[in-house]
Design a protein around this motif. Structure first.
Motif: not given
Length: 103
Positions: A2-7, A41-51
Motif C-alpha cells: 500500500k505504501l508504494e505510491p507514497l514511496i 525496509l520495515f514495509a517489506g520485511i516482517e519484523g523490521v521496526e520503522p523506528t
C-alpha cells in the motif's frame, strides 16, 4: 504494498530537490536518496521496526553501565564486587544496591 505510491511520490520529490538552487536542500535530498531503500525496509520485511527504538534502548543501557563503572571507580569501589552483589540481591529478591555513598 500500500505504501508504494507514497514511496514513489517521495522519491520524485527528493529527485526534484536534488536539482534545486539551495545547497542545503540538494545535500539533504542527496543524502536521503542514498539511503532511500533502507528507509522502507520495515514495509517489506516482517519484523523490521520503522523506528530505531531498539537500538536506542541498547545505547541507553550501555550508557548506564558505563556511568555505573565510572562512578564505582571514582568511589574506589570494585566493579566486579558490585556486580556480584547486584546479581545476588536480584536472585534473592532483596533491594537493589545503590551507587550512592551514604555516610
Amino acid at each position: 504494498m500500500k505504501l508504494e505510491p507514497l514511496i514513489e511520490e517521495l522519491r520524485e520529490a527528493m529527485e526534484q530537490g536534488s536539482g534545486c538552487a539551495d545547497r542545503k536542500v540538494v545535500a539533504f535530498c542527496g543524502n536521503l536518496l542514498r539511503l532511500y531503500p533502507a528507509l522502507w525496509l520495515f514495509a517489506g520485511i516482517e519484523g523490521v521496526e520503522p523506528t530505531n527504538n531498539h537500538v536506542e534502548r541498547i545505547l541507553r543501557l550501555v550508557e548506564r553501565m558505563l556511568r555505573m563503572v565510572q562512578t564505582l571507580r571514582l568511589q574506589k569501589r570494585s566493579v566486579q564486587s558490585f556486580l556480584e552483589e547486584l546479581v545476588i540481591a536480584h536472585r534473592l529478591g532483596t533491594p537493589a544496591l545503590t551507587l550512592l555513598v551514604l555516610n
